[in-house]
Design a protein around this motif. Structure first.
Motif, short mmCIF file in Angstrom:
data_model
loop_
_atom_site.label_atom_id
_atom_site.label_comp_id
_atom_site.label_asym_id
_atom_site.label_seq_id
_atom_site.Cartn_x
_atom_site.Cartn_y
_atom_site.Cartn_z
N LEU A 11 96.88 41.27 -16.58
CA LEU A 11 96.98 42.50 -16.51
C LEU A 11 95.71 43.38 -16.47
N VAL A 27 95.15 55.53 -14.42
CA VAL A 27 96.45 55.98 -13.52
C VAL A 27 97.42 54.86 -13.80
N GLY A 28 97.23 53.83 -14.34
CA GLY A 28 98.25 52.72 -14.64
C GLY A 28 97.46 51.39 -14.55
N SER A 29 98.38 50.35 -14.26
CA SER A 29 97.93 49.05 -14.54
C SER A 29 98.59 48.24 -13.42
N ALA A 65 92.99 49.93 -28.95
CA ALA A 65 93.72 51.30 -28.94
C ALA A 65 94.07 51.70 -30.56
N SER A 66 93.85 53.02 -30.73
CA SER A 66 94.06 53.38 -32.26
C SER A 66 95.76 53.06 -32.31
N ASN A 67 96.14 52.91 -33.55
CA ASN A 67 97.45 52.92 -34.01
C ASN A 67 98.03 54.38 -34.23
N PRO A 68 99.42 54.63 -33.39
CA PRO A 68 99.90 56.07 -33.45
C PRO A 68 100.37 56.07 -34.97
#
Lengths: 98, 314
Positions: A11, A27-29, A65-68
């Motif tokens: 991906l 924009v997406g993957s 990514a940071s964790n929500p």
């Protein structure tokens, strides 16, 4: 060879610069076997109407990514520092061009 | 702990804060979205088949270029949606498996055949029209990736409907045979399009929950009525007649009344007994299976290049 369980193509996350001078924006993957194919597929999937003049493709596994759920502590230090914003300062109306 | 998370989730939904893939969400919300988004993706992909049927026989070069662009858009829409579903933890291959095994559904409208060129007009006007009616509210879906995909889809879909209307408009101004062809297409596509909005509200058990979760903004019947109201006016410009003798303007409700829908046909097509169910699935499976060597070759080539690069470095 073909009896092995087949792997999906990796991906990729696609970023597009819509015009010169602007940032690349996510924009997406999409799936692609390699970087070149990712860019070619991104051209077909995300720029059919001249949405972009430059494409970045990053394999998704390299995105950190940071964790929500950490959001509260992560952004907390910025919360009480209103003095970082120009509107924090009250100046006389006579001051021009500032 | 679980309780706290549920509250946070509900609070976000209430405040119209989008849910993102890494946020906590109820398992049922995740599963409902996976089902809905993947079915939507499958519909875009299978939807290419009835129209692809006419690419080689489009009446002019202009029409052919337009139809190719439209079918390519549908492929793109399928890809946006598969990607959105993948953020929920299902793989692309799993989704393909579900489609090919018949476990996953797609819009039953694509199980009808495209018999004449006028069908391409009717599909654009009615099928894409109904899809837009459904999709515009989905741009505000509570799930971020779905909503973002829908914004792009809706932007692109609008030309699909306009080109279909234009085809019918042209046929409507043509020879008696061409007008007959346009009317015949409308006769065959009208009711299946009306059914695209899904079962009546009282037979749609998931609607209430989906409305609460804001993955659905209007009920099936609300959207269906809106669509009929719009089409009943647009058809006048085409000089064609909607095949429903009960279609009449109702001053009191401010809507068009319409005749009974053949729900038996709807359920039959969903169960797999429509005119083209078998053919559509077989075509999909064939494309997937016969494309296997291409996927494998591309992977092998990518690996080879990687290996070569590694040799150059060390």
């Amino acid at each position: 060879m073909s009896s092995q369980p087949k792997q999906e193509w990796p991906l990729w996350e696609i970023f597009i610069r819509s015009k010169q001078g602007l940032d690349h924006k996510h924009v997406g993957s999409l799936h692609a076997a390699d970087a070149q194919m990712a860019i070619e597929n991104a051209r077909d999937v995300y720029t059919r109407r001249m949405e972009g003049i430059s494409i970045w493709a990053v394999e998704s596994k390299y995105i950190h990514a940071s964790n929500p759920s950490d959001a509260e502590s992560l952004y907390d230090p910025a919360n009480d520092k209103a003095y970082r914003h120009p509107t924090f300062y009250t100046l006389p109306d006579e001051v021009k061009h500032m | 702990m679980e309780k706290g998370l549920t509250d946070i989730f509900r609070d976000k939904i209430q405040k119209e804060i989008r849910i993102e893939p890494k946020d906590w969400m109820p398992e049922k919300y995740r599963q409902t979205l996976i089902r809905q988004i993947s079915q939507h993706a499958h519909s875009e992909i299978v939807g290419m088949l009835p129209e692809g049927n006419w690419i080689t026989r489009a009446p002019t070069l202009r029409r052919k270029a337009i139809l190719i662009a439209k079918v390519q858009d549908e492929a793109g829409h399928g890809l946006y949606l598969y990607s959105a579903a993948e953020t929920l933890g299902i793989t692309r291959d799993e989704m393909y498996d579900q489609l090919h095994s018949g476990k996953a559904k797609y819009s039953s409208i694509f199980n009808y055949p495209t018999l004449t060129w006028a069908d391409i007009g009717a599909i654009g006007w009615l099928v894409d029209g109904a899809a837009i009616m459904n999709q515009v509210p989905l741009c505000r879906s509570s799930f971020g990736p779905y909503a973002r995909a829908m914004v792009r889809v809706c932007k692109e879909e609008s030309f699909h409907q306009r080109q279909g209307f234009e085809i019918l408009l042209t046929l409507g101004k043509g020879s008696p045979e061409q007008r007959r062809m346009a009317q015949d297409a409308l006769n065959r596509w009208w009711w299946p399009s009306i059914m695209m909005f899904g079962p009546k509200d009282d037979e749609s058990p998931n609607t209430i929950q989906s409305m609460q979760w804001k993955i659905k903004r209007f009920t099936n019947d609300e959207l269906r009525q809106k669509f009929i109201d719009v089409c009943a006016e647009q058809v006048k410009l085409l000089g064609l007649v909607i095949p429903d003798k009960d279609l009449t303007w109702n001053e009191a409700t401010g809507h068009y009344d319409f005749g009974p829908i053949n729900w038996d046909e709807f359920w039959q097509v969903i169960k797999g007994n429509g005119p083209c169910n078998k053919e559509r699935l077989e075509t999909r499976k064939k494309a997937w299976e016969e494309g296997a060597w291409v996927r494998e070759a591309a992977s092998a080539y990518a690996e080879k290049i990687e290996r070569k690069k590694a040799l150059l470095v060390y």
